[in-house]
Design a protein around this motif. Structure first.
Motif, mmCIF file in Angstrom:
data_model
loop_
_atom_site.group_PDB
_atom_site.id
_atom_site.type_symbol
_atom_site.label_atom_id
_atom_site.label_comp_id
_atom_site.label_asym_id
_atom_site.label_seq_id
_atom_site.Cartn_x
_atom_site.Cartn_y
_atom_site.Cartn_z
ATOM 1 N N THR A 1 124.082 35.528 59.793
ATOM 2 C CA THR A 1 125.028 36.232 59.017
ATOM 3 C C THR A 1 126.086 35.050 58.608
ATOM 4 O OG1 THR A 1 126.166 36.644 61.028
ATOM 5 C CG2 THR A 1 124.601 38.092 60.145
ATOM 6 N N THR A 2 126.174 33.983 59.197
ATOM 7 C CA THR A 2 127.536 33.156 59.038
ATOM 8 C C THR A 2 127.087 32.045 58.012
ATOM 9 O OG1 THR A 2 126.503 31.336 60.594
ATOM 10 C CG2 THR A 2 128.064 33.068 61.782
ATOM 11 N N GLU A 3 127.946 31.377 57.521
ATOM 12 C CA GLU A 3 128.143 30.179 56.553
ATOM 13 C C GLU A 3 126.862 29.415 56.703
ATOM 14 O OE1 GLU A 3 129.074 30.882 53.121
ATOM 15 O OE2 GLU A 3 130.112 32.660 54.229
ATOM 16 N N THR A 4 126.606 28.724 57.787
ATOM 17 C CA THR A 4 125.694 27.909 58.073
ATOM 18 C C THR A 4 124.345 28.795 58.154
ATOM 19 O OG1 THR A 4 126.062 28.234 60.512
ATOM 20 C CG2 THR A 4 127.142 26.387 59.731
ATOM 21 N N ARG B 1 125.001 27.229 66.574
ATOM 22 C CA ARG B 1 125.180 27.517 67.934
ATOM 23 C C ARG B 1 126.527 27.152 68.263
ATOM 24 N NH1 ARG B 1 119.534 26.349 67.730
ATOM 25 N NH2 ARG B 1 119.861 24.156 67.900
ATOM 26 N N TRP B 2 126.960 25.973 68.015
ATOM 27 C CA TRP B 2 128.394 25.551 68.494
ATOM 28 C C TRP B 2 129.387 26.453 67.981
ATOM 29 C CZ3 TRP B 2 129.883 22.530 72.209
ATOM 30 C CH2 TRP B 2 128.869 21.521 72.360
ATOM 31 N N GLU B 3 129.204 27.316 66.699
ATOM 32 C CA GLU B 3 130.257 28.098 66.269
ATOM 33 C C GLU B 3 130.288 29.482 67.000
ATOM 34 O OE1 GLU B 3 129.524 28.261 62.100
ATOM 35 O OE2 GLU B 3 127.692 29.678 62.360
ATOM 36 N N LYS B 4 129.176 29.763 67.849
ATOM 37 C CA LYS B 4 129.543 30.842 68.711
ATOM 38 C C LYS B 4 129.869 30.560 70.231
ATOM 39 C CE LYS B 4 127.271 34.927 67.026
ATOM 40 N NZ LYS B 4 127.763 34.570 65.718
ATOM 41 N N ARG B 5 130.181 29.385 70.419
ATOM 42 C CA ARG B 5 130.391 28.954 71.733
ATOM 43 C C ARG B 5 131.559 29.571 72.471
ATOM 44 N NH1 ARG B 5 133.878 24.924 73.558
ATOM 45 N NH2 ARG B 5 133.535 24.187 75.588
ATOM 46 N N LEU B 6 132.825 29.663 71.799
ATOM 47 C CA LEU B 6 133.906 30.237 72.500
ATOM 48 C C LEU B 6 133.688 31.579 72.690
ATOM 49 C CD1 LEU B 6 136.995 28.384 70.746
ATOM 50 C CD2 LEU B 6 135.882 27.945 72.993
ATOM 51 N N GLU B 7 133.160 32.336 71.703
ATOM 52 C CA GLU B 7 132.715 33.800 71.904
ATOM 53 C C GLU B 7 131.658 33.993 73.219
ATOM 54 O OE1 GLU B 7 131.545 35.511 68.316
ATOM 55 O OE2 GLU B 7 130.390 37.046 69.283
ATOM 56 N N MET B 8 130.714 33.135 73.344
ATOM 57 C CA MET B 8 129.741 33.099 74.290
ATOM 58 C C MET B 8 130.539 32.881 75.673
ATOM 59 S SD MET B 8 126.565 31.312 72.773
ATOM 60 C CE MET B 8 125.628 31.086 73.977
ATOM 61 N N VAL C 1 126.149 44.115 78.914
ATOM 62 C CA VAL C 1 125.159 42.918 78.274
ATOM 63 C C VAL C 1 125.273 42.971 76.901
ATOM 64 C CG1 VAL C 1 123.211 44.849 78.393
ATOM 65 C CG2 VAL C 1 122.795 42.476 78.549
ATOM 66 N N LYS C 2 125.063 41.810 76.486
ATOM 67 C CA LYS C 2 125.073 41.597 74.758
ATOM 68 C C LYS C 2 123.622 41.031 74.418
ATOM 69 C CE LYS C 2 129.755 41.572 73.266
ATOM 70 N NZ LYS C 2 130.795 40.678 72.853
ATOM 71 N N LEU C 3 123.174 41.340 73.306
ATOM 72 C CA LEU C 3 121.982 40.572 72.731
ATOM 73 C C LEU C 3 122.529 39.707 71.454
ATOM 74 C CD1 LEU C 3 118.947 39.886 72.357
ATOM 75 C CD2 LEU C 3 118.849 42.030 71.332
ATOM 76 N N ILE C 4 122.334 38.120 71.522
ATOM 77 C CA ILE C 4 122.491 37.605 70.462
ATOM 78 C C ILE C 4 121.355 36.631 70.059
ATOM 79 C CG2 ILE C 4 124.977 37.537 70.559
ATOM 80 C CD1 ILE C 4 124.706 34.703 71.749
ATOM 81 N N LYS C 5 121.250 36.324 68.768
ATOM 82 C CA LYS C 5 120.232 35.616 68.200
ATOM 83 C C LYS C 5 120.566 34.354 67.656
ATOM 84 C CE LYS C 5 116.255 36.400 65.232
ATOM 85 N NZ LYS C 5 115.516 35.513 65.876
ATOM 86 N N LYS D 1 123.366 31.553 56.774
ATOM 87 C CA LYS D 1 122.969 31.762 55.431
ATOM 88 C C LYS D 1 122.069 30.613 54.717
ATOM 89 C CE LYS D 1 126.415 35.043 54.312
ATOM 90 N NZ LYS D 1 127.769 35.125 53.785
ATOM 91 N N MET D 2 122.678 29.501 54.915
ATOM 92 C CA MET D 2 121.807 28.172 54.461
ATOM 93 C C MET D 2 120.695 27.963 55.394
ATOM 94 S SD MET D 2 124.939 25.331 53.888
ATOM 95 C CE MET D 2 123.763 23.970 53.444
ATOM 96 N N ILE D 3 120.664 28.320 56.536
ATOM 97 C CA ILE D 3 119.363 28.237 57.069
ATOM 98 C C ILE D 3 118.324 29.315 56.852
ATOM 99 C CG2 ILE D 3 118.511 28.697 59.589
ATOM 100 C CD1 ILE D 3 121.033 27.515 60.764
ATOM 101 N N ASP D 4 118.766 30.442 56.500
ATOM 102 C CA ASP D 4 117.785 31.625 56.085
ATOM 103 C C ASP D 4 117.201 31.050 54.653
ATOM 104 O OD1 ASP D 4 117.161 34.238 56.048
ATOM 105 O OD2 ASP D 4 118.085 34.425 54.471
ATOM 106 N N SER D 5 118.270 30.339 53.887
ATOM 107 C CA SER D 5 117.628 30.183 52.771
ATOM 108 C C SER D 5 116.510 28.913 52.780
ATOM 109 C CB SER D 5 118.922 29.490 51.714
ATOM 110 O OG SER D 5 118.528 29.432 50.371
ATOM 111 N N TYR D 6 116.975 28.034 53.572
ATOM 112 C CA TYR D 6 115.767 26.922 53.949
ATOM 113 C C TYR D 6 114.572 27.547 54.649
ATOM 114 C CZ TYR D 6 113.740 23.190 56.565
ATOM 115 O OH TYR D 6 113.002 22.227 57.182
ATOM 116 N N LEU D 7 114.648 28.387 55.635
ATOM 117 C CA LEU D 7 113.467 29.062 56.294
ATOM 118 C C LEU D 7 112.563 29.865 55.240
ATOM 119 C CD1 LEU D 7 115.156 30.089 59.578
ATOM 120 C CD2 LEU D 7 113.353 28.534 59.558
#
Ligand code: TMP
Length: 210
Positions: free
Chosen positions: A48-51, A78-85, A39-43, A53-59
Motif C-alpha cells: 500500500t505504501t509508495e515503495t 520494511r524500514w518504513e514500518k520500523r517505528l510503528e512496529m 495482536v496485529k498482523l502485518i505483511k 506500489k513499485m514492488i507490486d508493479s515489479y512482482l
C-alpha cells in the motif's frame, strides 16, 4: 498467561510461495484474539505504501527494476514500518509478520551475482524477531497448490534455489512440516507462539543481524 503484561512478541512466519503462510497467519491472529491477546498482523511487502506500489508493479511484471535496486526497495518497505512496529511491541502488542528480511535475502540471493551476505546488509538493525517459524513444504508441493505461476518468482526452479537459501539461515528457527492438515499446523504454531509470548516479558527488543 497474563494478558497484556510485558512487551509484545515479534513473530515471523516465513516459507516458500504457496506454503500456507497467509492462511496460518490469519488463523493465528484469530486464535490469539479470541483469547484476548493484543495482536496485529502485518505483511511484507506492504503493497500500500509508495515503495510497496513499485514492488507490486515489479512482482506483477509490469515494471523492470535492477536486481539490487529492487532488493533495496523491499528492505526500505520494511524500514518504513520500523517505528510503528517498535511502538506496538512496547505497548504490549504481539506482531505476527507474514514474511520479513529472511524472504528478502532468500529470494534476492537466488539471483545471479547477489551474495547472501550482501543481501543481509540493508536489513541489519531492523527489530529482531523473538520467533521465526518456517513452513516447510517441498517446492513441487507448493507448485501444485492453487494460483502458482501468476507472479514473478513463482516457478519451481527459482523456488528450489530460494528453499536452499532459506536453509542456510534456519538454524535458530522453528521449522514446521507444512504438509500436515491446516489445523495440525496451526496447533503446532500456536504452541510455539504462546511460549514465546510468555518468555519475552520485558526483554529489550534486539536488532537483526547485529
Ligand atoms: P507475497 O506473495 O507474500 O506477497 O510475496 C511477494 C513476493 O515477493 C514473494 O515471491 C516473495 C518476494 N519477496 C522478495 O523477493 N523480497 C522480500 O523482501 C519479500 C518480503 C518478498
Amino acid at each position: 498467561m497474563a494478558v497484556g503484561s510485558g512487551r509484545g512478541a515479534l513473530i515471523i512466519l516465513e516459507g516458500l510461495d504457496r506454503s500456507g503462510k497467509t492462511t496460518q497467519c490469519k488463523k493465528l491472529l484469530e486464535s490469539l484474539r479470541s483469547h484476548q491477546h493484543k495482536v496485529k498482523l502485518i505483511k511484507f511487502p506492504d503493497r500500500t505504501t509508495e515503495t510497496g506500489k513499485m514492488i507490486d508493479s515489479y512482482l506483477k511484471q509490469n515494471m523492470k527494476i535492477d536486481d539490487r535496486a529492487i532488493h533495496l526497495l523491499f528492505s526500505a518497505n520494511r524500514w518504513e514500518k520500523r517505528l510503528e512496529m517498535l511502538k506496538d511491541l512496547e505497548q504490549g502488542i504481539t506482531l505476527i509478520v507474514d514474511r520479513y528480511a529472511f524472504s528478502g535475502v532468500a529470494f534476492s540471493s537466488a539471483k545471479k551475482g547477489l551474495e547472501l551476505e550482501w543481501c543481509k546488509c540493508p536489513d541489519r538493525g531492523l527489530p529482531k524477531p523473538d520467533l521465526v517459524i518456517f513452513l516447510n513444504v517441498s517446492s513441487s508441493d507448493a507448485a501444485s497448490r492453487g494460483g502458482y505461476g501468476e507472479e514473478r518468482y513463482e516457478n519451481t526452479e527459482f523456488q528450489k534455489t530460494v528453499a536452499n537459501n532459506f536453509k542456510r539461515m534456519w538454524d535458530e528457527w522453528k521449522v514446521i512440516d507444512a504438509g500436515g492438515s491446516i489445523d495440525d499446523v496451526h496447533q503446532t504454531i500456536l504452541n510455539y507462539v504462546k511460549s514465546t509470548m510468555q518468555s519475552v516479558d520485558d526483554k529489550p527488543i534486539g536488532e537483526l543481524w547485529i
